[in-house]
Design an enzyme around this catalytic site. Structure first.
Site, PDB file in Angstrom:
ATOM      1  CB  CYS A 134     -10.724  -7.459   9.131  1.00  0.00           C
ATOM      2  SG  CYS A 134      -9.336  -6.646   9.863  1.00  0.00           S
ATOM      3  NE  ARG A 194      -1.137 -23.191  -1.978  1.00  0.00           N
ATOM      4  CZ  ARG A 194      -1.792 -22.457  -1.082  1.00  0.00           C
ATOM      5  NH1 ARG A 194      -2.842 -21.759  -1.444  1.00  0.00           N
ATOM      6  NH2 ARG A 194      -1.392 -22.442   0.173  1.00  0.00           N
ATOM      7  CE1 TYR A 237      -3.670  -5.187  10.512  1.00  0.00           C
ATOM      8  CE2 TYR A 237      -5.778  -5.712   9.482  1.00  0.00           C
ATOM      9  CZ  TYR A 237      -4.579  -5.031   9.470  1.00  0.00           C
ATOM     10  OH  TYR A 237      -4.285  -4.190   8.433  1.00  0.00           O
ATOM     11  N   PRO A 264     -10.003   0.352   3.577  1.00  0.00           N
ATOM     12  CG  PRO A 264      -7.744   0.040   3.077  1.00  0.00           C
ATOM     13  CD  PRO A 264      -8.674   0.617   4.104  1.00  0.00           C
ATOM     14  CG  LEU A 274      -6.124  -3.316  -0.174  1.00  0.00           C
ATOM     15  CD1 LEU A 274      -5.170  -2.516   0.713  1.00  0.00           C
ATOM     16  CD2 LEU A 274      -6.849  -2.399  -1.157  1.00  0.00           C
ATOM     17  CB  VAL A 312      -0.956  -0.003   1.223  1.00  0.00           C
ATOM     18  CG1 VAL A 312      -1.683   1.318   1.338  1.00  0.00           C
ATOM     19  CG2 VAL A 312      -1.929  -1.165   1.124  1.00  0.00           C
TER      20      VAL A 312
HETATM   21  P1  GDP Z   1      -9.503 -12.519   5.003  1.00  0.00           P
HETATM   22  O1  GDP Z   1     -10.294 -11.724   4.036  1.00  0.00           O
HETATM   23  O2  GDP Z   1      -9.083 -11.768   6.204  1.00  0.00           O
HETATM   24  O3  GDP Z   1     -10.211 -13.800   5.369  1.00  0.00           O
HETATM   25  O4  GDP Z   1      -8.118 -12.858   4.300  1.00  0.00           O
HETATM   26  P2  GDP Z   1      -7.470 -13.878   3.268  1.00  0.00           P
HETATM   27  O5  GDP Z   1      -7.179 -13.139   2.016  1.00  0.00           O
HETATM   28  O6  GDP Z   1      -6.294 -14.509   3.941  1.00  0.00           O
HETATM   29  O7  GDP Z   1      -8.524 -15.038   2.990  1.00  0.00           O
HETATM   30  C1  GDP Z   1      -9.681 -14.840   2.258  1.00  0.00           C
HETATM   31  C2  GDP Z   1     -10.369 -16.161   1.969  1.00  0.00           C
HETATM   32  O8  GDP Z   1      -9.612 -16.895   0.997  1.00  0.00           O
HETATM   33  C3  GDP Z   1     -10.550 -17.103   3.171  1.00  0.00           C
HETATM   34  O9  GDP Z   1     -11.818 -17.707   3.081  1.00  0.00           O
HETATM   35  C4  GDP Z   1      -9.464 -18.156   2.928  1.00  0.00           C
HETATM   36  O10 GDP Z   1      -9.773 -19.417   3.504  1.00  0.00           O
HETATM   37  C5  GDP Z   1      -9.471 -18.249   1.399  1.00  0.00           C
HETATM   38  N1  GDP Z   1      -8.237 -18.810   0.820  1.00  0.00           N
HETATM   39  C6  GDP Z   1      -8.212 -19.793  -0.112  1.00  0.00           C
HETATM   40  N2  GDP Z   1      -6.939 -20.145  -0.399  1.00  0.00           N
HETATM   41  C7  GDP Z   1      -6.143 -19.326   0.349  1.00  0.00           C
HETATM   42  C8  GDP Z   1      -4.730 -19.207   0.479  1.00  0.00           C
HETATM   43  O11 GDP Z   1      -3.953 -19.945  -0.130  1.00  0.00           O
HETATM   44  N3  GDP Z   1      -4.276 -18.246   1.322  1.00  0.00           N
HETATM   45  C9  GDP Z   1      -5.133 -17.427   2.023  1.00  0.00           C
HETATM   46  N4  GDP Z   1      -4.600 -16.489   2.815  1.00  0.00           N
HETATM   47  N5  GDP Z   1      -6.463 -17.555   1.935  1.00  0.00           N
HETATM   48  C10 GDP Z   1      -6.978 -18.489   1.117  1.00  0.00           C
END
Ligand code: GDP
Length: 330
Positions: free
Chosen positions: A125, A203, A152, A179, A182, A31
């Site tokens: 969040c 991945r 957080y 925000p 992002l 950011v």
């Molecule tokens: P959140 O918005 O705070 O939940 O942050 P994240 O970006 O870490 O996760 C968003 C959603 O994506 C959640 O439902 C995770 O379970 C899903 N997700 C799927 N695959 C992944 C991965 O490889 N990494 C993360 N961080 N989240 C994943």
């Protein structure tokens, strides 16, 4: 390559004086880096930054000293300890402590040195886990938080309140923006601590490089998230810095969301269409849905202009071009 949004009206910023010093706290992050690029494109002449090795933002006396010597007039507070669902849920103490301290020291130093205006960046969040969707600004503190990111969220809520109270008690022009999720260049690609979009980019990319047949996606695939390109966010921040001085926080998002399953299909299409997707339901889903109500920001004359698909393509190009130096890789 910068993916520029269409909000070029702000080339004629009315209030902001480009010759005054601007401090971007957190410039090494995704950011902060995007805000530095945006300010630089707009011709700001004195963009101040400080590396972690030269300034510990959790240390009030060092921060006061830095502000007294450098005398910024505008401050973008984008520094913090951040991460995705796994990092957030397993390192809650660190996320709460670091962020509480960083917000407090910078806000207090900005008051002491009479900074003209400060923009504090929170996160979506902060809102209760089961907020009505889309989430409007007044949902804040109306219900229990999502447990996977409670530490957080509490730090971020404290940061909003701090800015609001400084505005009320001391008359500081400190504003706050929230925000949504992002993504973009210079993201964190470490699979344990990253957010979902950089994790998926990595991945699928690695699976393609190694000729694997299956890519695993965490959770059920059903949670819905809204994704904003960081160049759009940077543009919105400068817009708010220029034209908004209200006490209430402002949501920043696109106004649309997708399921994680749909997102995974989109990334697969861009990176490695031949591969199969499987969902690992032992991993947490987090909040069921997180879509911001962006009507307030629209009324303030701003909207996102980078669509998700070209935005992901741009982020993926950046990742390929910078693979060996990308954060969290190697
Ligand atoms: P959140 O918005 O705070 O939940 O942050 P994240 O970006 O870490 O996760 C968003 C959603 O994506 C959640 O439902 C995770 O379970 C899903 N997700 C799927 N695959 C992944 C991965 O490889 N990494 C993360 N961080 N989240 C994943």
């Amino acid at each position: 390559m910068a993916l520029r949004s269409g909000n070029l009206a702000y080339m004629q910023y009315s209030e902001l004086n480009r010759s005054k010093p601007v401090f971007v706290a957190g410039h090494n992050g995704m950011v902060g880096g995007a805000i530095v690029r945006r300010l630089s494109d707009l011709g700001f002449e004195q963009i101040l930054t400080a590396d972690r090795s030269e300034l510990d933002l959790r240390d009030q006396s060092s921060v006061n000293e830095w502000f007294s010597s450098n005398k910024p007039e505008y401050v973008y507070l984008a520094a913090g300890t951040v991460g995705g669902i796994m990092a957030n849920s397993t390192r809650q103490a660190e996320f709460l402590y670091d962020n509480l301290m960083i917000h407090a020291t910078v806000v207090e130093a900005a008051r002491l040195t009479e900074v003209e205006k400060l923009l504090y960046l929170g996160s979506s969040c902060i809102y209760p886990r089961l907020s009505e969707q889309p989430i409007s600004e007044d949902c804040l503190l109306q219900g229990p938080l999502e447990p996977t990111n409670e530490g957080y969220a509490i730090a971020k809520i404290a940061g909003i309140k701090l800015c609001q109270f400084y505005a009320q008690q001391y008359g500081c022009n400190f504003i706050t923006a929230m925000p949504t999720n992002l993504y973009g260049p210079n993201d964190n690609y470490d699979l344990e601590s990253s957010h979902v979009l950089p994790a998926l980019i990595r991945r699928f990319h690695d699976a393609k490089s190694e000729g694997e047949e299956i890519v695993t996606v965490w959770g059920s695939g059903s949670p819905r998230r809204e994704f904003l390109h960081v160049d759009d966010l940077a543009d919105a921040c400068v817009h708010l810095m220029d034209g908004y001085s209200g006490v209430e926080h402002v949501n920043v998002g696109t106004g649309t969301d997708v399921s994680i399953a749909k997102l995974a299909h989109l990334v697969r299409q861009i990176v490695y269409p031949e591969v199969e997707i499987e969902f690992d339901t032992s991993k947490p889903d987090g909040m069921p849905r997180k879509l911001l109500d962006v009507s307030k920001l629209s009324e303030l004359g701003w909207r996102a202009t980078i669509d998700l698909e070209p935005g992901i393509k741009h982020a993926y190009d950046w990742f390929c071009d910078n693979y060996s130096e990308a954060r969290g890789v190697g």
